[in-house]
Motif scaffolding. Structure first.
Motif, PDB file in Angstrom:
ATOM      1  N   ALA A  11       0.835  -1.208   0.000  1.00 25.94           N
ATOM      2  CA  ALA A  11       0.000   0.000   0.000  1.00 25.94           C
ATOM      3  C   ALA A  11       0.865   1.252   0.000  1.00 25.94           C
ATOM      4  N   SER A  12       1.821   1.318   0.902  1.00 25.22           N
ATOM      5  CA  SER A  12       2.683   2.507   0.962  1.00 25.22           C
ATOM      6  C   SER A  12       3.781   2.466  -0.085  1.00 25.22           C
ATOM      7  N   VAL A  13       4.399   1.301  -0.283  1.00 28.08           N
ATOM      8  CA  VAL A  13       5.532   1.194  -1.214  1.00 28.08           C
ATOM      9  C   VAL A  13       5.109   1.548  -2.631  1.00 28.08           C
ATOM     10  N   LEU A  14       4.032   0.943  -3.127  1.00 25.64           N
ATOM     11  CA  LEU A  14       3.647   1.173  -4.523  1.00 25.64           C
ATOM     12  C   LEU A  14       2.938   2.508  -4.715  1.00 25.64           C
ATOM     13  N   ALA A  15       2.261   3.001  -3.695  1.00 31.15           N
ATOM     14  CA  ALA A  15       1.658   4.329  -3.820  1.00 31.15           C
ATOM     15  C   ALA A  15       2.741   5.388  -4.040  1.00 31.15           C
ATOM     16  N   VAL A  16       3.813   5.300  -3.272  1.00 30.66           N
ATOM     17  CA  VAL A  16       4.919   6.267  -3.426  1.00 30.66           C
ATOM     18  C   VAL A  16       5.668   6.014  -4.729  1.00 30.66           C
ATOM     19  N   ALA A  17       5.952   4.750  -5.025  1.00 29.03           N
ATOM     20  CA  ALA A  17       6.753   4.429  -6.212  1.00 29.03           C
ATOM     21  C   ALA A  17       6.084   4.906  -7.492  1.00 29.03           C
ATOM     22  N   LEU A  18       4.791   4.651  -7.619  1.00 24.95           N
ATOM     23  CA  LEU A  18       4.112   5.027  -8.861  1.00 24.95           C
ATOM     24  C   LEU A  18       3.837   6.529  -8.925  1.00 24.95           C
ATOM     25  N   ALA A  19       3.570   7.155  -7.789  1.00 21.32           N
ATOM     26  CA  ALA A  19       3.356   8.608  -7.800  1.00 21.32           C
ATOM     27  C   ALA A  19       4.624   9.340  -8.223  1.00 21.32           C
ATOM     28  N   ALA A  21      13.150   0.972  -6.931  1.00 23.19           N
ATOM     29  CA  ALA A  21      12.789   1.755  -5.747  1.00 23.19           C
ATOM     30  C   ALA A  21      11.800   0.993  -4.879  1.00 23.19           C
ATOM     31  N   ALA A  22      10.849   0.307  -5.521  1.00 17.83           N
ATOM     32  CA  ALA A  22       9.873  -0.478  -4.757  1.00 17.83           C
ATOM     33  C   ALA A  22      10.563  -1.586  -3.976  1.00 17.83           C
ATOM     34  N   VAL A  23      11.528  -2.255  -4.590  1.00 13.66           N
ATOM     35  CA  VAL A  23      12.262  -3.313  -3.899  1.00 13.66           C
ATOM     36  C   VAL A  23      12.990  -2.751  -2.685  1.00 13.66           C
ATOM     37  N   ALA A  24      13.580  -1.571  -2.824  1.00  8.66           N
ATOM     38  CA  ALA A  24      14.243  -0.947  -1.675  1.00  8.66           C
ATOM     39  C   ALA A  24      13.253  -0.751  -0.527  1.00  8.66           C
ATOM     40  N   GLY A  25      12.070  -0.259  -0.849  1.00  4.92           N
ATOM     41  CA  GLY A  25      11.050  -0.054   0.179  1.00  4.92           C
ATOM     42  C   GLY A  25      10.583  -1.347   0.805  1.00  4.92           C
ATOM     43  N   ILE A  59      10.080   6.613   2.469  1.00 10.10           N
ATOM     44  CA  ILE A  59      11.314   7.388   2.343  1.00 10.10           C
ATOM     45  C   ILE A  59      12.333   6.633   1.490  1.00 10.10           C
ATOM     46  N   CYS A  60      12.453   5.331   1.695  1.00 15.01           N
ATOM     47  CA  CYS A  60      13.400   4.553   0.895  1.00 15.01           C
ATOM     48  C   CYS A  60      13.033   4.577  -0.581  1.00 15.01           C
ATOM     49  N   VAL A  61      11.746   4.443  -0.871  1.00 12.04           N
ATOM     50  CA  VAL A  61      11.286   4.498  -2.260  1.00 12.04           C
ATOM     51  C   VAL A  61      11.592   5.868  -2.860  1.00 12.04           C
ATOM     52  N   ALA A  62      11.196   6.910  -2.138  1.00 10.58           N
ATOM     53  CA  ALA A  62      11.414   8.275  -2.632  1.00 10.58           C
ATOM     54  C   ALA A  62      12.896   8.573  -2.809  1.00 10.58           C
ATOM     55  N   ALA A 118       8.416  14.304   5.107  1.00  4.73           N
ATOM     56  CA  ALA A 118       9.700  14.149   5.783  1.00  4.73           C
ATOM     57  C   ALA A 118      10.852  14.369   4.805  1.00  4.73           C
ATOM     58  N   VAL A 119      10.708  13.837   3.595  1.00  3.27           N
ATOM     59  CA  VAL A 119      11.733  14.042   2.562  1.00  3.27           C
ATOM     60  C   VAL A 119      11.837  15.517   2.213  1.00  3.27           C
TER      61      VAL A 119
END
Length: 457
Positions: A104-112, A127-131, A163-166, A216-217
């Motif tokens: 939910a959080s990983v892919l929402a950030v990655a795709l946005a 980036a998603a894998v990092a998250g 944050i990791c994804v971003a 935060a970023v």
């Protein structure tokens, strides 16, 4: 090095060629699952309409798409909305050892951010894998103690995953990542009180956590500082939330050496994951021993203390759930509906069934017994003992939930779930287009192509 410094180093140094192909395959499978669940939730969950209404009223820069629509808003608001929608039916994936819903959080950030920054599909997947890898390890390090102290780890860990994804997509420096983690730690405090009344706040947890990551970023980029010992310090996330460090150093030190993304389990039923093995066992017993709900005299359900705290207590709230969301967290209801209907889909999560005497009678035939002896670390086991009216007693134990590595499902199973979610929501051509876009996710048009396919009418 502090824990956040180790995480920052891993994110900065992670390269596409470092990641085994099976890890990217798993990430794509979770994207298939997440997109399907989000489209179903966006169409049917009342909270999805609410969160979309809220972000629409902000009138922000049109940077990123609200999944399943042609509407755009700011990246932060899109992340808040999309992550909340993904989690809106409690049908999204879980790492059962970490007890966290990561996609939910990983892919929402990655795709946005992939959409905003015009990133390739390969960059988004990396980036998603990092998250995923960081979120799962932080959850494993707590070893169930977030739940035991009344906190929801999906919300606590969402800011750090985001944050990791971003950081990977924005090419942030290590100091910015460390400070962003320090800032996000102050937002990590989601509570589990919804278990007692079936209120809707849990659906917001991944969204609010991912939204916190975005800010935060931003704060860290303009110079705000956060504690470098945000995880392990005297007043850090782990000592404050669980009273110790758990397995924090042990788990984080395996970053880049072992890959945990393939361990994330898919949800086959739209209910708390602790109920899933009970669904499987009840269906298995009925098939093997050829009995129906009308043949059942009584049922004894044996589960772990963690299971009990999530789906059995307080008993008065669980044996007569008063909201549809509480139904998802009532083992009594889930077992009863499996006996009566053969399983649990979104159709069975409906308060009309709480007026059905057959359902109420079946729930009253169920006794729950805490049994620590059946516990399997990192998993959600179930045991049922069913006494039939003809005098027979049959029983079965399932140690590993379906889609665990020890009880695997296939990509075809995930795709079947996807089609079940989106059938009737997307035109058939779009249904195929979305699936193709994810399975072949790569190149510069990966994200806009997926967003366009999801928005088809």
């Amino acid at each position: 090095m502090t824990i956040s410094e180790k995480i920052a180093r891993f994110v900065r140094e992670l390269q596409f060629e470092d990641v085994p192909a099976e890890v990217f395959d798993a990430a794509k499978a979770h994207m298939v699952d997440t997109v399907g669940v989000a489209l179903l939730s966006g169409k049917t969950a009342p909270t999805s309409a609410m969160i979309r209404k809220l972000v629409r009223e902000k009138e922000e820069r049109p940077e990123c798409t609200l999944w399943g629509t042609r509407e755009k808003t700011s990246a932060a608001s899109a992340v808040l909305c999309n992550a909340t929608v993904i989690h809106g039916l409690d049908f999204d994936d879980t790492h059962t050892g970490a007890i966290v819903h990561p996609s939910a959080s990983v892919l929402a950030v990655a795709l946005a951010l992939g959409e905003k920054l015009h990133k390739t599909g390969e960059e988004v997947l990396l980036a998603a894998v990092a998250g995923y890898e960081v979120a799962v390890r932080l959850g494993l390090a707590a070893d169930g103690q977030f739940h035991n102290h009344g906190f929801h780890p999906s919300g606590i860990l969402a800011p750090f995953a985001g944050i990791c994804v971003a950081a990977k997509l924005m090419d942030l420096g290590e100091d910015v990542i460390v400070n962003a983690c320090g800032i996000a730690g102050s937002q990590a405090g989601t509570i589990m009180e919804f278990l007692h009344d079936g209120s809707w706040v849990k659906m917001l947890h991944p969204g609010w956590g991912a939204f916190s990551a975005m800010y935060a970023v931003d704060c860290a980029q303009v110079g705000f500082t956060g504690p470098r010992t945000v995880f392990e310090g005297q007043y850090g996330v782990f000592p404050v939330h669980i009273g110790g460090l758990g397995r924090l150093a042990e788990e984080i030190d395996t970053l880049g050496d072992a890959w945990l993304t393939p361990e994330i389990a898919f949800k086959l039923y739209p209910a708390c994951h602790h109920t899933h093995s009970f669904i499987n066992v009840m269906a298995s017993l009925m098939e093997k021993h050829r009995f129906s709900a009308a043949d059942i005299r009584s049922i004894r359900a044996y589960g772990t203390p963690m299971c009990a705290s999530q789906v059995c207590y307080p008993k008065e709230a669980k044996v007569r759930p008063e909201t549809e969301y509480m139904m998802k967290f009532s083992l009594y209801y889930i077992i009863a509906m499996t006996a009566l209907h053969g399983g649990v889909t979104t159709e069975e999560i409906d308060l009309k069934y709480m007026k059905d005497p057959l359902v109420l009678e079946m729930m009253d035939r169920i006794e729950f017994i805490e049994d620590p002896s059946i516990a399997v670390r990192g998993h959600m086991p179930a045991k049922l003992e069913v006494t039939l009216k003809d005098g027979r007693t049959v029983s079965e134990l399932q140690k590993y939930e379906k889609s665990a590595r020890e009880n695997p499902i296939t990509l075809e199973d995930v795709i079947r779930k996807y089609h079940g979610c989106v059938s009737g929501i997307l035109p058939e051509a779009a249904e195929r287009a979305v699936l193709d876009a994810v399975l072949n996710f790569g190149g510069p048009n990966a994200v806009p192509g997926l967003m366009a396919a999801m928005a088809a009418r």
